[in-house]
Design a protein around this motif. Structure first.
Motif, PDB file in Angstrom:
ATOM      1  N   GLU A 134       0.826  -1.190   0.000  1.00  0.00           N
ATOM      2  CA  GLU A 134       0.000   0.000   0.000  1.00  0.00           C
ATOM      3  C   GLU A 134       0.865   1.247   0.000  1.00  0.00           C
ATOM      4  N   LEU A 135       2.011   1.168   0.670  1.00  0.00           N
ATOM      5  CA  LEU A 135       2.923   2.315   0.683  1.00  0.00           C
ATOM      6  C   LEU A 135       3.425   2.614  -0.718  1.00  0.00           C
ATOM      7  N   ASP A 136       3.741   1.533  -1.468  1.00  0.00           N
ATOM      8  CA  ASP A 136       4.178   1.734  -2.870  1.00  0.00           C
ATOM      9  C   ASP A 136       3.110   2.491  -3.661  1.00  0.00           C
ATOM     10  N   LEU A 137       1.865   2.114  -3.472  1.00  0.00           N
ATOM     11  CA  LEU A 137       0.775   2.750  -4.214  1.00  0.00           C
ATOM     12  C   LEU A 137       0.613   4.207  -3.827  1.00  0.00           C
TER      13      LEU A 137
ATOM     14  N   GLN B 242      -6.969   7.725  -3.718  1.00  0.00           N
ATOM     15  CA  GLN B 242      -7.386   6.794  -2.669  1.00  0.00           C
ATOM     16  C   GLN B 242      -8.413   5.785  -3.161  1.00  0.00           C
ATOM     17  N   PRO B 243      -9.412   6.178  -3.992  1.00  0.00           N
ATOM     18  CA  PRO B 243     -10.372   5.174  -4.491  1.00  0.00           C
ATOM     19  C   PRO B 243      -9.678   4.072  -5.295  1.00  0.00           C
ATOM     20  N   ALA B 244      -8.652   4.444  -6.088  1.00  0.00           N
ATOM     21  CA  ALA B 244      -7.936   3.439  -6.864  1.00  0.00           C
ATOM     22  C   ALA B 244      -7.168   2.493  -5.947  1.00  0.00           C
ATOM     23  N   ILE B 245      -6.560   3.046  -4.893  1.00  0.00           N
ATOM     24  CA  ILE B 245      -5.819   2.213  -3.927  1.00  0.00           C
ATOM     25  C   ILE B 245      -6.769   1.250  -3.230  1.00  0.00           C
ATOM     26  N   ASP B 246      -7.934   1.735  -2.832  1.00  0.00           N
ATOM     27  CA  ASP B 246      -8.913   0.882  -2.150  1.00  0.00           C
ATOM     28  C   ASP B 246      -9.362  -0.268  -3.055  1.00  0.00           C
TER      29      ASP B 246
END
Length: 523
Positions: free
Chosen positions: A346-349, A356-360
């Motif tokens: 998640e840190l890489d992202l 944030q929506p894409a990370i989720d």
């Protein structure tokens, strides 16, 4: 001089005179008979002449008539004058001695010759008028013949032109209609050849004006060439529209821009681009390559499509500028974010500044494992394999287990399915002959292969290693190379226990000695 001598001389002179008159009379009668006969025969021959209807024959008759007037008739005029003089001389001699004048036999008098001469002059006038009328008739016939052919040909061109304009229906239907029209054009060329032949006849007959048509053969050749070009352009346009219709991953504005560039630089209107034309067209779109790369692209497109057609040009631009990212490009993007790790955190992202929506979403859909510290690690490779749609057929794993565990196969060759959606087994073999294995690797197509490689260690003893071969020959098409490269990891990761990996671009790189060297180094 005595009386006897005088009498004798008188008798002698009289006898000489009468003999001279007799000779002249005979000469006159013989020559007038010949002249009258010649006049009669010539008129009879003229009267019996039948015109063939050809201009060549008419001109030959006209030439013969003109030659007659300059040669034969002049001889006759001279002979007629000579006969009148001869006749007058005979009469003068007879009058000198008070003798009865000479009366020619019936039909041989100078008046008879005058009457025959008048008939000759009338026959000449009739002959001249007949020849001239024949020539005028032939010229008029040629005018009408050419005009009929030329006007009919122009009507055919106009009808086809209207037919071309009226083409409608689906693009495929329009394409078929245009091609049918194109197939009729060679027949028009044959008809035009006939028009040209008649025009040549008109030229030979010195027919310079024609009130029955406004067209020349040159005019019709030009119109036919224009029609041929119009048909060719229509077919090319329809073909290009079909290509454009199928390019759903380009916006209408992009298609318009790309088509305008292609049309502008297709200077010879062949619906293909030469190397300089393609270079200029790409440059006009802000796309530049080195000369070496441009030559490579041009040759690759020419090999794939036969020439750099509109379809080839558009497909090239799709590869360069399409909005959709290829699986390989996406995989490289993830590797960049993961700094080449086989997983992403998640840190890489967050460091990559993803919303944030894409990370989720990615945290939810990507396969996840935890490291020793309990932090989640997301396997983007497995997720991309699934998302790309290129899967591994279960048969691949089954045959691999047969080779690995049961030794029933010596090697396996893998390929992509025809619909390019999965990796399948193309061939299995138990042959121990290594050359049989390399022979199953196509010269111009990509493959993957597994080989159960058995060899002697340098320090002694036999070893077996499973070798994974990525076969991507230099002569394979670029698109196939890219597809196989992006799909390799899906197969490679599913085959557990591979010891040696070979990347082969020509047969020397997969030769037994090359594989043996790598196997020994890893032994």
């Amino acid at each position: 001089m005595d009386q006897a001598e005088t009498v004798s001389r008188r008798v002698e002179k009289f006898a000489e005179l009468m003999q001279s008159v007799w000779v002249s009379r005979n000469d006159y009668e013989r020559r007038i008979k010949l002249l009258l006969s010649a006049l009669s025969e010539t008129q009879s021959r003229w009267a019996a002449t039948v015109f063939s209807g050809s201009y060549t024959d008419a001109k030959e008759l006209s030439s013969d008539f003109a030659n007659y007037k300059q040669t034969t008739k002049r001889i006759w005029v001279t002979e007629r004058q000579d006969l009148a003089t001869l006749f007058g001389n005979v009469q003068t001699k007879l009058k000198t001695y008070g003798l009865r004048e000479y009366v020619p036999p019936t039909g041989l008098a100078l008046t008879d010759l005058d009457d025959a001469w008048k008939r000759l002059l009338a026959a000449e006038a009739t002959r001249s008028r007949a020849i001239n009328a024949q020539i005028r008739e032939i010229k008029e016939s040629l005018r009408k013949k050419f005009a009929d052919l030329a006007n009919d040909f122009e009507r055919r061109l106009h009808a086809i032109s209207l037919e071309l304009t009226a083409i409608e229906g689906s693009l495929e239907s329009q394409q078929e209609q245009a091609k049918r029209i194109q197939q009729r054009l060679p027949a028009l060329s044959d008809i035009l050849s006939n028009v040209a032949n008649v025009e040549a006849e008109c030229s030979a007959a010195n027919v310079e004006e024609n009130d029955y048509t406004v067209f020349t053969c040159q005019d019709l050749e030009f119109e036919l060439e224009l029609l041929s070009q119009s048909v060719g352009k229509k077919i090319a346009f329809i073909d290009n529209q079909i290509v454009s219709r199928n390019m759903t991953n380009l916006t209408p504005a992009q298609l318009e821009q790309f088509e305008s560039a292609f049309r502008y630089f297709d200077k010879d209107e062949t619906n293909t681009l030469s190397l300089p034309e393609m270079t200029a067209a790409l440059a006009s779109l802000g796309i530049a390559y080195t000369d070496e790369d441009m030559i490579f692209i041009f040759e690759d497109l020419s090999q794939a499509y036969g020439a750099v057609t509109y379809e080839a040009f558009i497909n090239l631009l799709v590869e360069i500028t399409e909005d959709q990212t290829s699986p390989e490009q996406l995989r490289e993007a993830f590797r960049g974010i993961a700094t080449d790790k086989p997983f992403v955190t998640e840190l890489d992202l967050r460091i990559a500044h993803l919303p944030q929506p894409a990370i989720d979403y990615l945290r939810e859909v990507m396969p996840c494992t935890s490291n020793d510290a309990g932090e989640p690690e997301y396997d983007y490779e497995r997720w991309l394999d699934y998302a790309s749609g290129v899967g591994v057929n279960p048969k691949c794993l089954e045959e691999y287990q047969q080779l690995k565990l049961k030794k029933t196969h010596k090697y396996i060759v893998f390929a992509l399915s025809k619909d390019l959606t999965e990796i399948v087994v193309e061939k299995t073999s138990s042959s121990d002959v290594y050359d049989d294995f390399t022979a199953d690797l196509p010269e111009t197509e990509c493959r993957w292969a597994i080989y159960d490689f058995e060899f002697e260690k340098e320090e002694g003893g036999k070893r077996n290693k499973i070798v994974f071969v990525s076969w991507s020959p230099d002569d394979a098409k670029i698109k196939q190379k890219m597809l196989f490269a992006s799909s390799k990891d899906a197969l490679r990761r599913s085959l557990v226990g591979i010891a040696v990996e070979i990347q082969g671009t020509d047969y020397s790189e997969v030769a037994y000695e090359s594989v043996l060297d790598k196997a020994n180094r890893g032994a």
